[in-house]
Design a protein around this motif. Structure first.
Motif, mmCIF file in Angstrom:
data_model
loop_
_atom_site.group_PDB
_atom_site.id
_atom_site.type_symbol
_atom_site.label_atom_id
_atom_site.label_comp_id
_atom_site.label_asym_id
_atom_site.label_seq_id
_atom_site.Cartn_x
_atom_site.Cartn_y
_atom_site.Cartn_z
ATOM 1 N N LEU A 16 31.004 -25.853 -27.434
ATOM 2 C CA LEU A 16 30.035 -24.903 -27.980
ATOM 3 C C LEU A 16 29.174 -25.529 -29.076
ATOM 4 N N SER A 17 29.519 -26.746 -29.515
ATOM 5 C CA SER A 17 28.704 -27.416 -30.527
ATOM 6 C C SER A 17 27.727 -28.419 -29.905
ATOM 7 N N ASP A 18 27.762 -28.560 -28.589
ATOM 8 C CA ASP A 18 26.866 -29.504 -27.909
ATOM 9 C C ASP A 18 25.432 -28.973 -27.968
ATOM 10 N N PRO A 19 24.500 -29.730 -28.546
ATOM 11 C CA PRO A 19 23.110 -29.251 -28.616
ATOM 12 C C PRO A 19 22.412 -29.230 -27.262
ATOM 13 N N ASP A 20 22.982 -29.907 -26.271
ATOM 14 C CA ASP A 20 22.382 -29.950 -24.938
ATOM 15 C C ASP A 20 22.816 -28.709 -24.152
ATOM 16 N N VAL A 21 22.049 -27.629 -24.305
ATOM 17 C CA VAL A 21 22.404 -26.365 -23.656
ATOM 18 C C VAL A 21 22.366 -26.498 -22.138
ATOM 19 N N HIS A 22 21.415 -27.286 -21.641
ATOM 20 C CA HIS A 22 21.301 -27.459 -20.188
ATOM 21 C C HIS A 22 22.572 -28.060 -19.600
ATOM 22 N N LYS A 23 23.189 -28.989 -20.344
ATOM 23 C CA LYS A 23 24.453 -29.589 -19.896
ATOM 24 C C LYS A 23 25.548 -28.530 -19.832
ATOM 25 N N SER A 24 25.641 -27.695 -20.883
ATOM 26 C CA SER A 24 26.660 -26.644 -20.914
ATOM 27 C C SER A 24 26.464 -25.661 -19.769
ATOM 28 N N ALA A 145 37.442 -14.292 -32.136
ATOM 29 C CA ALA A 145 37.423 -14.445 -30.676
ATOM 30 C C ALA A 145 36.202 -13.755 -30.067
ATOM 31 N N LEU A 146 35.803 -12.609 -30.625
ATOM 32 C CA LEU A 146 34.620 -11.928 -30.108
ATOM 33 C C LEU A 146 33.371 -12.779 -30.333
ATOM 34 N N ARG A 147 33.294 -13.435 -31.473
ATOM 35 C CA ARG A 147 32.165 -14.345 -31.726
ATOM 36 C C ARG A 147 32.114 -15.453 -30.676
ATOM 37 N N VAL A 148 33.257 -16.035 -30.370
ATOM 38 C CA VAL A 148 33.307 -17.098 -29.353
ATOM 39 C C VAL A 148 32.912 -16.550 -27.980
ATOM 40 N N ALA A 149 33.425 -15.365 -27.651
ATOM 41 C CA ALA A 149 33.123 -14.760 -26.349
ATOM 42 C C ALA A 149 31.627 -14.525 -26.186
ATOM 43 N N LYS A 150 30.982 -14.074 -27.250
ATOM 44 C CA LYS A 150 29.533 -13.835 -27.170
ATOM 45 C C LYS A 150 28.772 -15.140 -26.967
ATOM 46 N N ALA A 151 29.249 -16.220 -27.577
ATOM 47 C CA ALA A 151 28.612 -17.522 -27.379
ATOM 48 C C ALA A 151 28.752 -17.985 -25.927
ATOM 49 N N VAL A 152 29.932 -17.770 -25.352
ATOM 50 C CA VAL A 152 30.145 -18.129 -23.943
ATOM 51 C C VAL A 152 29.280 -17.257 -23.039
ATOM 52 N N ALA A 153 29.159 -15.970 -23.373
ATOM 53 C CA ALA A 153 28.365 -15.047 -22.550
ATOM 54 C C ALA A 153 26.900 -15.457 -22.511
ATOM 55 N N ARG A 154 26.399 -16.060 -23.584
ATOM 56 C CA ARG A 154 25.003 -16.515 -23.584
ATOM 57 C C ARG A 154 24.810 -17.663 -22.594
ATOM 58 N N ILE A 155 25.793 -18.525 -22.491
ATOM 59 C CA ILE A 155 25.705 -19.621 -21.513
ATOM 60 C C ILE A 155 25.799 -19.061 -20.093
ATOM 61 N N ILE A 156 26.669 -18.068 -19.904
ATOM 62 C CA ILE A 156 26.792 -17.418 -18.593
ATOM 63 C C ILE A 156 25.461 -16.797 -18.185
#
Length: 336
Positions: A16-24, A145-156
């Protein structure tokens, strides 16, 4: 069966700290199409705090059974779930799951109108005298955990060709049904002869898919989680998922499968314990009660029409919980 002979799966790892969003996004999309499982690291929750949460979980499960039963889950699914309370795979299990758990949801005061909704209301907490500091630690973990989940949801969202903030809307994760569940699988010393044995229908947790959007799973170092990428295969092939210290094992749930019209997968998984005691911490993330889960515009076409009818989150979750947990009245029957 020897550990080295067991089949293991390799999962993509997303930082989640990778600046390359396209890679994630590419890693997540590949994982979602393949197994619906992946690792998440660099999520901002320290290992020291994770260790503290596991320590506090063990403190609770070490309590005498009589103390734990005073905190038995209520109709809002808050509180303690005893061994065999849940049966996730009734076709193949002879009893329920050989695990005990503890549900902690979004804290809503009893006099708040929101508390009328299923899965909302006050949590069931051990007293401060019994477990000092326990509630504070669990509430902090719930927020983190909710903060992390929201970060993952943005990538989804980006992986589904949606705006990054698609799941941040109030009707989605703005007012989520987010549930923390502590889990404990007892060792063979406590459950004599009850080490998992699929041939006899005995499991730590029966085969199932998760109900909601995503699940964040933190585990100790004891291997036990298995996934089945093709539920229709005969025979089914089960692969172990290796624990990852400090990271989350993330899997997609049924609602996301419905949203994506089966593009993204909600995969069967189960827990097999071989006599070792095992602890894990699951964080289930679902949208708001009124959220209508229906096929996304980016996931349907004339040649690929929606496979599921629309359903509200609250209705879907309520039915799934009812299907997999024993009726609370049965505990009253046992005591009379």
């Amino acid at each position: 069966m020897e550990r080295e002979m067991e089949r293991r799966t390799a999962l993509n790892c997303i930082s989640l700290s990778d600046p390359d969003v396209h890679k994630s996004v590419a890693l997540l999309k590949e994982a979602s199409l393949d197994s619906g499982f992946f690792y998440v690291i660099d999520h901002g929750i320290s290992e020291e705090f994770m260790d503290e949460v596991f320590f506090q979980s063990k403190r609770f499960f070490d309590l005498p059974p009589s103390e734990k039963m005073k905190l038995l889950r209520n109709e809002k699914h808050r509180g303690y779930t005893p061994m065999l309370d849940e049966i996730l795979d009734p076709e193949n299990q002879v009893n329920g799951d050989y695990k005990e758990g503890y549900y902690i949801g979004v804290e809503v005061p009893e006099d708040d109108p929101q508390a009328e909704k299923p899965f909302y209301g006050p949590n069931v907490w051990p007293s401060e005298d019994l477990l000092p500091g326990w509630r504070r630690i669990m509430e902090q973990y719930h927020r983190e955990a909710l903060r992390v989940a929201k970060a993952v949801a943005r990538i989804i969202a980006l992986a589904l060709d949606l705006d990054a903030d698609f799941f941040d809307k109030p009707q989605m994760l703005g007012e989520p049904i987010a549930t923390l569940r502590l889990l404990h699988y007892e060792g063979v010393r406590q459950v004599s002869g009850k080490a998992s044995n699929p041939a006899r229908g005995i499991y730590g947790a029966g085969a199932h898919s998760d109900y909601g959007l995503i699940t964040l799973l933190a585990t100790d170092n004891v291997v036990g989680l298995q996934i089945c990428k093709d539920r229709d295969a005969q025979p089914q092939i089960w692969e172990y998922v290796q624990p990852l210290k400090g990271g989350f094992i993330v899997n997609l749930g049924d609602m996301l499968e419905r949203w994506s019209n089966c593009l993204f997968r909600s995969t069967l998984h189960r827990v097999i314990v071989d006599g070792q005691e095992r602890y894990s911490i699951a964080y289930f993330v679902e949208p708001s009660h009124e959220c209508l889960v229906e096929c996304l515009p980016t996931c349907k076409s004339e040649l690929n029409p929606p496979k599921f009818p629309p359903v509200t989150c609250a209705a879907y979750l309520s039915q799934r919980y009812k299907d997999t947990h024993i009726d609370l009245s049965s505990y009253n029957d046992r005591q009379t």
